[in-house]
Scaffold this motif. Structure first.
Motif, PDB file in Angstrom:
ATOM      1  N   MET A   1       0.859  -1.171   0.000  1.00  0.00           N
ATOM      2  CA  MET A   1       0.000   0.000   0.000  1.00  0.00           C
ATOM      3  C   MET A   1       0.904   1.232   0.000  1.00  0.00           C
ATOM      4  O   MET A   1       1.800   1.344   0.821  1.00  0.00           O
ATOM      5  N   ASN A   2       0.655   2.130  -0.907  1.00  0.00           N
ATOM      6  CA  ASN A   2       1.522   3.305  -0.942  1.00  0.00           C
ATOM      7  C   ASN A   2       1.097   4.341   0.101  1.00  0.00           C
ATOM      8  O   ASN A   2       0.010   4.303   0.643  1.00  0.00           O
ATOM      9  N   SER A   3       2.000   5.252   0.349  1.00  0.00           N
ATOM     10  CA  SER A   3       1.815   6.255   1.396  1.00  0.00           C
ATOM     11  C   SER A   3       0.589   7.135   1.148  1.00  0.00           C
ATOM     12  O   SER A   3      -0.150   7.448   2.080  1.00  0.00           O
ATOM     13  N   ASN A   4       0.380   7.547  -0.103  1.00  0.00           N
ATOM     14  CA  ASN A   4      -0.775   8.404  -0.403  1.00  0.00           C
ATOM     15  C   ASN A   4      -2.086   7.689  -0.126  1.00  0.00           C
ATOM     16  O   ASN A   4      -3.021   8.289   0.409  1.00  0.00           O
ATOM     17  N   HIS A   5      -2.152   6.417  -0.481  1.00  0.00           N
ATOM     18  CA  HIS A   5      -3.377   5.655  -0.235  1.00  0.00           C
ATOM     19  C   HIS A   5      -3.622   5.518   1.269  1.00  0.00           C
ATOM     20  O   HIS A   5      -4.750   5.668   1.730  1.00  0.00           O
ATOM     21  N   GLN A   6      -2.561   5.249   2.031  1.00  0.00           N
ATOM     22  CA  GLN A   6      -2.698   5.136   3.488  1.00  0.00           C
ATOM     23  C   GLN A   6      -3.186   6.456   4.082  1.00  0.00           C
ATOM     24  O   GLN A   6      -4.044   6.453   4.961  1.00  0.00           O
ATOM     25  N   ASN A   7      -2.636   7.572   3.597  1.00  0.00           N
ATOM     26  CA  ASN A   7      -3.075   8.883   4.090  1.00  0.00           C
ATOM     27  C   ASN A   7      -4.532   9.130   3.759  1.00  0.00           C
ATOM     28  O   ASN A   7      -5.279   9.679   4.573  1.00  0.00           O
ATOM     29  N   ASP A   8      -4.954   8.729   2.555  1.00  0.00           N
ATOM     30  CA  ASP A   8      -6.359   8.895   2.160  1.00  0.00           C
ATOM     31  C   ASP A   8      -7.274   8.094   3.074  1.00  0.00           C
ATOM     32  O   ASP A   8      -8.334   8.573   3.475  1.00  0.00           O
ATOM     33  N   VAL A   9      -6.878   6.876   3.398  1.00  0.00           N
ATOM     34  CA  VAL A   9      -7.694   6.027   4.273  1.00  0.00           C
ATOM     35  C   VAL A   9      -7.804   6.663   5.657  1.00  0.00           C
ATOM     36  O   VAL A   9      -8.896   6.744   6.225  1.00  0.00           O
ATOM     37  N   VAL A  10      -6.692   7.139   6.183  1.00  0.00           N
ATOM     38  CA  VAL A  10      -6.702   7.800   7.493  1.00  0.00           C
ATOM     39  C   VAL A  10      -7.592   9.032   7.445  1.00  0.00           C
ATOM     40  O   VAL A  10      -8.405   9.262   8.354  1.00  0.00           O
TER      41      VAL A  10
END
Length: 57
Positions: A1-10
């Motif tokens: 999972m890339n960082s941008n996707h993780q930030n979006d989920v958060v």
């Protein structure tokens, strides 16, 4: 999972938490949307949502 996707989920979880808090506050204050606490929570939600409503460049 890339960082941008993780930030979006958060961010999406944050939005949902603030939305639920706003809903509870509004109900607690008899849906008086002029109440300062309801207004503050609404502004917080608007800020979070506006991150996603900016036009992409």
């Amino acid at each position: 999972m890339n960082s941008n996707h993780q930030n979006d989920v958060v961010d999406m979880y944050q939005i949902e938490i603030v939305r639920k808090e706003l809903e509870a506050l509004a109900e607690e204050h008899n849906f008086n949307f002029q109440n300062e606490f309801v207004i503050q929570k609404s502004v917080e939600l608007d800020r979070l949502l506006n991150k996603y409503n900016k036009p992409s460049t």
